[in-house]
Design a protein around this motif. Structure first.
Motif, PDB file in Angstrom:
ATOM      1  N   TYR A  62       0.876  -1.218   0.122  1.00  0.00           N
ATOM      2  CA  TYR A  62       0.000  -0.051   0.078  1.00  0.00           C
ATOM      3  C   TYR A  62       0.777   1.282   0.025  1.00  0.00           C
ATOM      4  O   TYR A  62       0.599   2.317  -0.792  1.00  0.00           O
ATOM      5  N   ARG A  63       1.840   1.130   0.796  1.00  0.00           N
ATOM      6  CA  ARG A  63       2.771   2.387   0.956  1.00  0.00           C
ATOM      7  C   ARG A  63       3.480   2.523  -0.825  1.00  0.00           C
ATOM      8  O   ARG A  63       3.451   3.756  -1.063  1.00  0.00           O
ATOM      9  N   GLU A  64       3.884   1.616  -1.323  1.00  0.00           N
ATOM     10  CA  GLU A  64       4.512   1.726  -2.407  1.00  0.00           C
ATOM     11  C   GLU A  64       3.311   2.218  -3.622  1.00  0.00           C
ATOM     12  O   GLU A  64       3.636   2.991  -4.303  1.00  0.00           O
ATOM     13  N   LEU A  65       2.046   1.829  -3.506  1.00  0.00           N
ATOM     14  CA  LEU A  65       1.170   2.151  -4.483  1.00  0.00           C
ATOM     15  C   LEU A  65       0.928   3.847  -4.215  1.00  0.00           C
ATOM     16  O   LEU A  65       0.592   4.508  -5.077  1.00  0.00           O
ATOM     17  N   GLU A  66       0.992   4.021  -2.647  1.00  0.00           N
ATOM     18  CA  GLU A  66       0.963   5.491  -2.639  1.00  0.00           C
ATOM     19  C   GLU A  66       1.916   6.540  -3.261  1.00  0.00           C
ATOM     20  O   GLU A  66       1.898   7.555  -3.657  1.00  0.00           O
ATOM     21  N   LEU A  67       3.202   5.942  -2.995  1.00  0.00           N
ATOM     22  CA  LEU A  67       4.458   6.353  -3.735  1.00  0.00           C
ATOM     23  C   LEU A  67       4.397   6.714  -5.210  1.00  0.00           C
ATOM     24  O   LEU A  67       4.752   7.521  -5.808  1.00  0.00           O
ATOM     25  N   GLN A  68       3.705   5.586  -5.742  1.00  0.00           N
ATOM     26  CA  GLN A  68       3.529   5.766  -7.200  1.00  0.00           C
ATOM     27  C   GLN A  68       2.337   6.599  -7.697  1.00  0.00           C
ATOM     28  O   GLN A  68       2.081   6.807  -8.953  1.00  0.00           O
ATOM     29  N   GLY A  69       1.625   7.283  -6.640  1.00  0.00           N
ATOM     30  CA  GLY A  69       0.865   8.309  -6.923  1.00  0.00           C
ATOM     31  C   GLY A  69      -0.530   7.757  -7.237  1.00  0.00           C
ATOM     32  O   GLY A  69      -1.595   8.601  -7.703  1.00  0.00           O
ATOM     33  N   LEU A  70      -0.815   6.236  -7.095  1.00  0.00           N
ATOM     34  CA  LEU A  70      -2.093   5.577  -7.532  1.00  0.00           C
ATOM     35  C   LEU A  70      -3.078   5.717  -6.369  1.00  0.00           C
ATOM     36  O   LEU A  70      -4.237   5.674  -6.779  1.00  0.00           O
ATOM     37  N   THR A  71      -2.640   5.750  -5.106  1.00  0.00           N
ATOM     38  CA  THR A  71      -3.736   5.809  -4.358  1.00  0.00           C
ATOM     39  C   THR A  71      -3.115   6.736  -3.241  1.00  0.00           C
ATOM     40  O   THR A  71      -1.941   7.303  -3.017  1.00  0.00           O
ATOM     41  N   GLU A  72      -4.359   7.165  -2.191  1.00  0.00           N
ATOM     42  CA  GLU A  72      -3.724   7.894  -1.011  1.00  0.00           C
ATOM     43  C   GLU A  72      -4.352   7.302   0.129  1.00  0.00           C
ATOM     44  O   GLU A  72      -5.543   6.988  -0.089  1.00  0.00           O
ATOM     45  N   GLY A  73      -3.819   7.460   1.249  1.00  0.00           N
ATOM     46  CA  GLY A  73      -4.136   6.812   2.513  1.00  0.00           C
ATOM     47  C   GLY A  73      -4.812   8.160   3.244  1.00  0.00           C
ATOM     48  O   GLY A  73      -4.100   9.120   3.366  1.00  0.00           O
ATOM     49  N   ARG A  74      -6.209   7.907   3.602  1.00  0.00           N
ATOM     50  CA  ARG A  74      -6.772   9.058   4.521  1.00  0.00           C
ATOM     51  C   ARG A  74      -6.957   8.421   5.712  1.00  0.00           C
ATOM     52  O   ARG A  74      -7.452   7.376   6.203  1.00  0.00           O
ATOM     53  N   THR A  75      -6.438   9.350   6.744  1.00  0.00           N
ATOM     54  CA  THR A  75      -6.303   8.744   7.966  1.00  0.00           C
ATOM     55  C   THR A  75      -7.729   8.284   8.809  1.00  0.00           C
ATOM     56  O   THR A  75      -8.512   9.197   8.609  1.00  0.00           O
ATOM     57  N   GLY A  76      -7.796   7.255   9.171  1.00  0.00           N
ATOM     58  CA  GLY A  76      -8.941   6.701   9.903  1.00  0.00           C
ATOM     59  C   GLY A  76     -10.063   6.472   9.082  1.00  0.00           C
ATOM     60  O   GLY A  76     -10.841   5.751   9.264  1.00  0.00           O
ATOM     61  N   SER A  77     -10.028   6.504   7.628  1.00  0.00           N
ATOM     62  CA  SER A  77     -11.125   5.900   6.874  1.00  0.00           C
ATOM     63  C   SER A  77     -10.279   4.897   5.895  1.00  0.00           C
ATOM     64  O   SER A  77     -11.137   4.392   5.203  1.00  0.00           O
TER      65      SER A  77
END
Lengths: 127, 302
Positions: A58-73
């Motif tokens: 998930y971290r890597e997907l975020e780094l690739q700009g494909l996803t974003e983590g929203r705190t708590g959701s």
């Protein structure tokens, strides 16, 4: 929503399989911007996998700009991979027809994959 | 990276024999670390030392900076240990075991312990002695996890379980790691079982640590080379194990062999293969490469 599958004998690291499956789903339009990925907990339950591995994917997907983590959701898709061309369904149909014909001609799955890989390779060399 | 468990030159002697020696290792917090090795390698000794049940003959072992000690409440509150023998009161009903856990531990999480057992379909009103070996193992693990330790030390938690029960146990463990960030050190002699859930691995044999590291780095840094015996000389890598059949040599190496002549095939070993290589190295038994596959260019890239 997406359900992950792990091929434990493929030799491809688990975190990479998760990344690939998300990218694949985004490319095919199964996942669209705004869609939520399953929580780490859900993935762990689904495929009996170490949570650190899921976090890493998930971290890597975020780094690739494909996803974003929203705190708590949770984790959400925020970008689509090159819009699905309108031609795609037609091309997919043609490929299926071709595969059916190859099967009829007596070619096994492995032989078909080899042919496909070879053709892709040849195409790359031309480009 | 915080260290949950650390040993320095740890050793334990029984009479004239060293069950464990020169053991220096670190288990990172939040990891699931597998301890693998043949019977008699020292796995149980290491876990018992870490739990403070047995005392080191030399060296030290600390969990979260505290010396392992069964008389320290502060230590016991943070560390859970599951013995191979699954200690349970056989005449108690399962629900009585849970009640006992609650009475004995201030941090007891009764709802989770009950939920795990219900999910595993263990009848709470049965006497422990009537449960199958696998169910008893699950109750023992629930008792161990119910006190919510920060470090779980599990000696062969999945031995004697059928595949379905194994899955249940794995899920219990993974649940706890996901929700609480519990650190787990568990032993097994089945590598496949560990590969699925572990991110770190310690290979133990002949009473000492042969190799330890992340599963990923172990897989990335080892290669199997197959080629003509006459040119089997590699200076830049460490040869872990090798075998020859006629003029053909097979080597398990650690490191990057660089570009090789076309007479050499380079394959990727699976985790089992790597473990077997280290065990062959330590015991001078014959090494045979079986679990290998072609290295994919994709993998080389990542």
């Amino acid at each position: 929503m997406i359900e992950f599958r792990l091929d434990r004998h493929s030799g491809v690291p688990s975190y990479r399989q998760i990344i690939d499956q998300v990218r694949h789903a985004i490319r095919l339009g199964i996942l669209r911007p705004g869609d939520q990925l399953p929580t780490v907990r859900e993935v762990v339950r689904q495929i009996t996998i170490n949570p650190n591995t899921v976090h890493r994917a998930y971290r890597e997907l975020e780094l690739q700009g494909l996803t974003e983590g929203r705190t708590g959701s949770g984790t959400f898709v925020c970008q689509s991979l090159s819009e699905v061309p309108s031609q795609q369904p037609k091309l997919a149909g043609q490929l299926e027809t071709w595969i059916r014909r190859a099967h009829e001609a007596g070619l096994g799955t492995e032989a078909i994959e080899a042919l496909f890989a070879e053709a892709m390779h040849a195409q790359k060399e031309v480009e | 990276m915080t260290i949950a468990l650390a040993t320095v030159d740890l050793g334990r002697r029984y009479m004239m024999n060293w069950a464990l020696r020169n053991c220096t290792l670190e288990v990172p917090e939040g990891s699931i670390t597998g301890l693998v090795g043949p019977n008699g390698a020292g796995k149980s000794t290491l876990l018992r030392l870490a739990a403070g049940i047995s005392r080191p003959s030399e060296g030290s072992v600390t969990a979260f900076g505290q010396r392992a000690n069964q008389n320290s409440t502060a230590f016991l509150n943070r560390v859970g240990y599951l013995d191979q023998d699954r200690p349970l009161y056989k005449n108690f009903r399962v629900e009585e075991m849970l009640k006992l856990g609650q009475k004995l531990n201030s941090s007891w999480d009764n709802s989770s312990a009950t939920r795990w057992l219900v999910e595993l379909e263990i009848p709470l009103d049965w006497k422990v002695s009537l449960l199958s070996a696998g169910q008893q193992a699950q109750v023992a693990l629930a008792m161990c996890m119910g006190k919510r330790p920060d470090l779980l030390l599990l000696d062969e938690p999945m031995a004697s379980l059928d595949p379905l029960a194994r899955r249940g146990v794995k899920q219990m463990l993974l649940d706890s790691v996901t929700e609480r960030g519990t650190t787990v050190l568990l032993s097994s002699h089945i590598v496949d079982e560990l590969e699925e859930i572990c991110d770190h691995l310690i290979i133990l044999s002949k009473s000492t640590v042969q190799k330890s590291g992340t599963v990923e780095s172990l897989l990335a840094n080892h290669r199997v080379l197959i080629g003509p015996e006459v040119s089997a000389r590699f200076d830049s890598v460490e040869v872990i194990a090798s075998s020859t059949a006629g003029r053909q040599a097979t080597l398990l190496i650690e490191g990057d062999p660089g570009p090789l002549s076309s007479e050499w095939r380079v394959l990727s070993p699976d985790l089992n293969e790597i473990v077997l290589g280290y065990l062959a190295k330590s015991s001078a038994t014959r090494y045979r490469a079986t679990g290998v596959r072609e290295t994919s260019p994709d993998e080389e890239r990542s």
